[in-house]
Design an enzyme around this catalytic site. Structure first.
Site, PDB file in Angstrom:
ATOM      1  N   ASP A 116       0.833  -1.089  -0.113  1.00  0.00           N
ATOM      2  CA  ASP A 116       0.183   0.014   0.031  1.00  0.00           C
ATOM      3  C   ASP A 116       0.984   1.346   0.054  1.00  0.00           C
ATOM      4  O   ASP A 116       2.051   0.955   0.264  1.00  0.00           O
ATOM      5  CB  ASP A 116      -1.014   0.069   1.021  1.00  0.00           C
ATOM      6  CG  ASP A 116      -0.239  -0.069   2.663  1.00  0.00           C
ATOM      7  OD1 ASP A 116       0.774  -0.560   2.739  1.00  0.00           O
ATOM      8  OD2 ASP A 116      -0.697   0.743   3.307  1.00  0.00           O
ATOM      9  N   GLU A 162      -0.080  -1.067   5.415  1.00  0.00           N
ATOM     10  CA  GLU A 162       1.012  -0.778   6.396  1.00  0.00           C
ATOM     11  C   GLU A 162       0.976   0.726   6.963  1.00  0.00           C
ATOM     12  O   GLU A 162       1.543   0.921   8.077  1.00  0.00           O
ATOM     13  CB  GLU A 162       2.618  -1.055   5.838  1.00  0.00           C
ATOM     14  CG  GLU A 162       3.471  -0.971   6.858  1.00  0.00           C
ATOM     15  CD  GLU A 162       4.129   0.393   6.962  1.00  0.00           C
ATOM     16  OE1 GLU A 162       4.869   0.720   8.117  1.00  0.00           O
ATOM     17  OE2 GLU A 162       3.823   1.500   6.089  1.00  0.00           O
TER      18      GLU A 162
HETATM   19 ZN   LIG Z   1       6.600   2.167   4.173  1.00  0.00          ZN
END
Ligand SMILES: [Zn+2]
Length: 355
Positions: free
Chosen positions: A75, A129
């Site tokens: 992401d 994340e």
């Molecule tokens: Zn990162």
């Protein structure tokens, strides 16, 4: 959609970075990129591939005595007029170029092109994340399939500008409150002003001497800072409560409990409530694959100051470090970019280590 991750692209970490950047994958929208990655990996005969949510795991099973992890998050933060990618000279611009599709490209390139690495390798391409922990692909896998994370050593391919950033500092937040007695400000002598009481809290913060700690040759530099302050009732009321939120970044020689105790000691005499905390991770450079990795890099490691997912591996007893081509100062920046030479250098390093 035709999968843009063609064999030509997979063979070149630079071309691969660019194609990955151009597949939009802002946090919680990783399905398309995970589909592309999964399709590629399922077609590789030397890998066993599994998927959980939008996290894809692929591993070799060659019976090697050591297993290492290469991990990268799929992401990105939201775009900021920096999508799709563009090239200016030998710089590639775009959201995710530094944090961290250039790192993801390493893992994917090696997964496909290295049928017989010297260690068994587990490759992780994980979701979410950049947002709250409960969505984090590694966190979810640790709950559902902890055995996928078993390894002797892990490399997180987060941006470090080509140096090894080992371990990471812990972080905790606490609310330090002062209390007083409410009164009309026209007769303030009937009250006790809690905002004035905050002066002592700020004085202790100003005089605080943060530690610098060296572990395995890596320096960790602590910090204790007020990050928010809240108090007051109305324009004519002596306030009876003031809250100062503090953030303590602590070296990995301290446990969370020790960090909490330290903050309580600094603010002795005040109400202290811990609101959030995450342990750090020791650098863990003693593991044989870690020592060999450092030899392949050929430069001294430094301590990682920000909290990263290395701590999730450390919590499971897997030493981990950060290594990636991006400049961490450019992560989440509208001018985010990566140097082409850095991509090539890091890819060569990983190849020297694993081939
Ligand atoms: Zn990162």
């Amino acid at each position: 959609m035709r999968n843009p991750l063609t064999p030509d692209v997979l063979a070149d970490p630079v071309a691969l970075t660019r194609v990955l950047v151009d597949i939009e994958s802002v946090s919680l929208n990783e399905k398309a990129i995970a589909d592309c990655v999964e399709e590629v990996l399922r077609g590789v005969p030397h890998l066993t591939t599994q998927r959980y949510g939008n996290t894809v795991m692929a591993r070799t099973d060659l019976g090697r005595s050591q297993r290492v992890v290469l991990a990268g998050h799929l992401d990105t933060v939201p775009h900021n007029n920096n999508f799709p990618s563009s090239m200016r000279g030998d710089l590639m611009y775009g959201c995710g170029t530094s944090d961290m599709k250039s790192g993801v490209a390493y893992a994917l390139h090696l997964a496909v092109t290295l049928p017989e690495p010297r260690y068994d390798v587990t490759y992780f391409f994980y979701e979410a994340e950049e947002i709250e922990s409960r969505y984090n692909g590694l966190f979810l896998v640790a709950g559902a399939h902890p055995e996928w994370l078993t390894a002797d050593f892990a490399v997180l391919l987060e941006p470090t500008y080509g140096v090894v950033e080992a371990g990471c500092q812990g972080t905790m937040r606490a609310m330090v409150a002062t209390t007083g007695v409410r009164a009309h400000s026209a007769r303030s002598w009937h009250g006790v002003n809690a905002i004035h009481g905050a002066g002592e809290v700020l004085r202790r913060l100003n005089e605080y001497q943060a530690r610098r700690v060296v572990i395995d040759g890596c320096e960790y530099r602590e910090g204790l800072n007020a990050v928010r302050i809240h108090g007051g009732v109305a324009g004519n009321v002596v306030p009876d409560r003031c809250e100062i939120e503090v953030n303590y970044r602590f070296a990995p020689d301290r446990t969370e409990e020790e960090a909490h105790a330290h903050v309580r000691e600094v603010f002795a005499g005040f109400e202290v409530t811990v609101t959030d905390s995450a342990a750090g991770a020791a650098p863990g450079l003693d593991a044989p694959p870690a020592r060999e990795f450092l030899a392949a890099v050929g430069a001294a490691p430094i301590g990682k100051l920000g909290w990263t997912d290395v701590a999730r591996f450390a919590a499971m007893g897997v030493p981990a470090l950060n290594f990636g081509p991006g400049d961490p100062n450019l992560a989440h920046h509208p001018d985010e970019h990566v140097e082409i030479n850095k991509i090539r250098d890091g890819a060569a390093t990983l190849h020297r280590w694993l081939a």
